[in-house]
Each structure stands twice: as C-alpha cells, then as structure tokens.
Design an enzyme around this catalytic site. Structure first.
Site, short mmCIF file in Angstrom:
data_model
loop_
_atom_site.label_atom_id
_atom_site.label_comp_id
_atom_site.label_asym_id
_atom_site.label_seq_id
_atom_site.Cartn_x
_atom_site.Cartn_y
_atom_site.Cartn_z
N GLU A 106 96.47 32.34 -53.17
CA GLU A 106 95.96 31.63 -52.00
C GLU A 106 95.77 32.58 -50.82
OE1 GLU A 106 97.57 27.14 -53.00
OE2 GLU A 106 98.78 28.43 -51.73
N ASP A 144 115.20 26.02 -53.19
CA ASP A 144 115.12 27.44 -53.53
C ASP A 144 116.49 28.11 -53.62
OD1 ASP A 144 112.38 27.50 -53.79
OD2 ASP A 144 112.02 28.02 -51.70
#
Length: 420
Positions: A167, A297
C-alpha cells in the site's frame, strides 16, 4: 499505590479500546492507560505519510471515545513495568495501578531483524508520529531536489512486501505519477523512482496466487520496481545492500518488514513466542498468569479450532470484545470460552481504483480485484474508522484525492523539521 480498578487495560489500540468499551457498558470499573491521548487507525497511516489523509482522519481522542462512560478512566502515561502475578502496572511517574484483571494490548514496534543500519536509517510506519515523520522526510527530499534541480535521481525504497509495504509503495508511485508534476514539475517527477523490496519471491505472501500476481502486475504498471527473493543485508547511508552483493541507491527507506512485541510485553516475565509475542491460551489468557489477558499485536492468538490468527485490526477488535466477555464471565463465576474469530478475509489497496480482496472464511474466500475490490476496501475502512467525524472527513477527502489528485489541503509538518 494509586486507585484500584477491576480491570487495567494497557494500550488504546483496537483491542484495548474494544475491551474497555465492552466492560464499561457493563458497569465495570476500568483504567485504560496509553502513552498517547488518541486511538489511531493504523491501516491508514501510510495515507497520512503520503498526504492523502490528515492526522485528524486517522486519530481520535480516547477521552472522546469514552466521554459517555464515566466508569472508564483514561490515563495518558507510559507504562514502564508490569507485574502479571499481582495485576499491577507502574507508569513513568512512579505510580502503581492495580486491578483484579489485567489486559495487555500494548501493540508492537518495528522488528528490524538486526539488519545493520535499519533502525538508524529507515522510517517505520506504525504510529501517527511515524507517519508524520515519514511524510516530513518525503517532503524534505522533494523540496531539496527541487531547489537543487541537478538531475539527480530520487529513489524511495519500501522494505516489506506485505499489505503495509504494498500500500505504501503504491501510494508513493501514484504520488510520483499523478501529483508531483503539478505540485513541483514534470522534470522532478521523472527523476523519482519507487522500489519495493522483500526477501520472499512475491508480494502479499498471505494472499492467494491470483491476488499476488495481480498486485505485482499493478505495482509494476504504476512504475514500482520490484526486488523480490533476496534478503537485505544492510541499510547504508545512501543505498540498500542485498545479501547477494547487489545494491540499489536510496534517498529514503521505509521499513515495513515486520513487527515485534513492545517492551511492556517483553519485560513482563511472561513466556514469549514468535516475534516476542505471548502465545496465549484459546480463551486469550496468558499461560500461567490467571486473570491476565494478552491481545492484538502483543499476542500470538489462535481461534477455537486451533488455527493461527493474523495480526489484523479486525482480529484485534474482535479479540478485545471477546476478552471482555470472558472477564465478565470470570466476575460472574461462569466458565470462559475459547476465542471464536469471525474470519472476514484479507484486503490490500494497490493503487487508485485498484485493490485485492479475499472475502470470507478459509478456503472458500471470494477473490476480488480491481475497481470492485477497491470499493470494498473503501467501504470496510470507513466502517472500521473510529468516530463519525473521522468517517465524514475520510469520505470528503478520498474523492478529491482519487479523482482530482489534489492534496494541498493536508499539511504534515515543516519539511526542515523532519527527523529520522
């Protein structure tokens, strides 16, 4: 000892906010601690760095999120240590906070894999500060090249072929192709090169072969130069060096090569697994630490069938709500339940009007690419943005960028103050 709480939540990301909101609605007394006063939408940070969105579109005040939940206290402080056995955390001001339950959702940081020069000479992209710093450095490089006007090439290198790397490289290439000619000059735009690097021989490794091939073709069509299948051995001051001895010049290097658990988790004394994260039990608790949940995470999570789960915002969001349900079960004396993840698939933006999307669970995913996947990507990200104002700003900003390529309304920082 400061005030006591039923639940201490460390981290104001997807998982931490979801857990605190669910518990807050049930009247549980919660302390949410984060070093930043805002919740950030990490999947769109690359658009802040490339001046497609402003900070206000991807960051929302934590106090705004919890303004209607008085039993959730937001504390803006850095957690310096955690005692899982006692459910205590110590903050940088020396205060100690204790709860009956502890939720570690402190996120992650860039994993440079001991690559020489990487930490000192690259720009990670994991926080709002990272995005602003990268955007300032990019602006600084362009302004300096415009002043010099000496024909020197500018090489922007993105390391990491996952969704963030793809991206970012795509957004940079579109900036070069569609924006720089109008805002600077066609001559300057012609001097810019975008490179995408990964040790794996393809991009978007977690996606299907069809999506990988589409993304690679689309990136190359936008002018991105792919360097795949060779590991990086060093980030030198003006180049990226590969283990086979080859190298490419580098004006600016973005590190999207992986994440690891942050110091709150690595210093917790809990047993660590891959990436320094905690291999949590199916119910999202830390092994051997009763009443301690590790999410997002900071954790290596599995679903109720034992499948390893991805490090995605949607997964963290669901885990936060599930951990809150299990904490409520603990409080009420009911058994906890293993995490049931609702797999909605994967998505990655590749460029203007172009994306890949694999929708649905497991092997039965529906594969989309091109404009339809692009529209699906936009819709999903609008839904996931926190707050109505953030959604409205994004919906107002994207048409201007994708249709007219105007970006003058977004200001990051003075380029001469950009720092590594």
């Amino acid at each position: 000892m400061d005030e006591n709480y039923e639940v201490i939540v460390v981290g104001g990301g997807f998982a931490g906010v979801a857990a605190a909101r669910t518990l807050g609605r049930k009247g549980v007394r919660v302390l949410l601690i984060d070093k930043n006063p805002y919740h950030q939408f990490q999947p769109l940070l690359y658009q802040v760095a490339t001046v497609q969105l402003g900070v206000s579109e991807v960051a929302r005040s934590l106090r705004d999120i919890f303004r209607g939940q008085p039993n959730v206290r937001v504390l803006v402080e850095e957690v310096t240590s955690v005692d899982p056995a006692a459910k205590r955390v110590t903050t940088s001001d020396g205060k100690v906070h204790e709860g009956r339950f502890l939720v570690l959702a402190s996120g992650a940081e860039a994993n440079f894999f001991d690559t020489p020069g990487a930490e000192e000479r690259t720009y990670p992209l994991y926080s709002v500060d990272d995005a602003v710093s990268l955007g300032g450095a990019l602006s600084n490089a362009l302004e300096a090249a415009d002043r010099a006007d000496d024909g020197t090439e500018l090489n922007f290198v993105v390391i990491g072929g996952g969704p963030t790397g793809v991206e970012t490289a795509g957004a940079m290439a579109e900036t070069v192709k569609y924006v720089l000619g109008d805002y600077f000059s066609p001559r300057l735009a012609s001097r810019c090169r975008v490179h995408l690097v990964d040790m794996i021989p393809n991009v978007l490794n977690a996606f299907s072969d069809q999506s990988k091939q589409y993304a690679a073709r689309r990136l190359e069509g936008m002018g991105v130069e792919l360097h795949l299948g060779v590991p990086v051995s060093e980030i030198a001051p003006d180049k990226v060096v590969f283990k086979d001895g080859s190298e490419i010049p580098a004006t600016l290097v973005v590190w999207a090569g992986g994440l690891k658990a942050g110091p709150v988790v690595t210093g917790s004394g809990l047993a660590q697994g891959r990436g320094g994260r905690i291999d949590v039990n199916p119910d999202l608790t830390a092994p051997g630490a009763e009443g301690v949940y590790v999410l997002g995470d900071a954790a290596n999570m599995t679903d109720d069938k034992g499948n390893k789960l991805p490090q995605l915002g949607s997964c963290a969001l669901q885990a936060g709500g599930w951990a809150a349900k299990n904490i409520l079960a603990d409080i009420e004396g009911r058994p906890r339940e293993p995490f049931h993840y609702s797999d909605k698939g994967y998505m990655a933006m590749v460029g203007r009007g172009s994306a890949v999307a694999e929708v649905g669970p497991g092997p039965n995913r529906k594969l989309l690419s091109g404009p339809l996947a692009f529209l699906a990507w936009l819709g999903v990200h609008v839904v996931l943005l926190s707050g109505s104002m953030q959604k409205i700003r994004a919906l107002a900003t994207w048409p201007s960028d994708y249709i007219s390529h105007r970006r003058s309304f977004v200001v990051l920082s003075r380029p001469d103050r950009a720092h590594s």
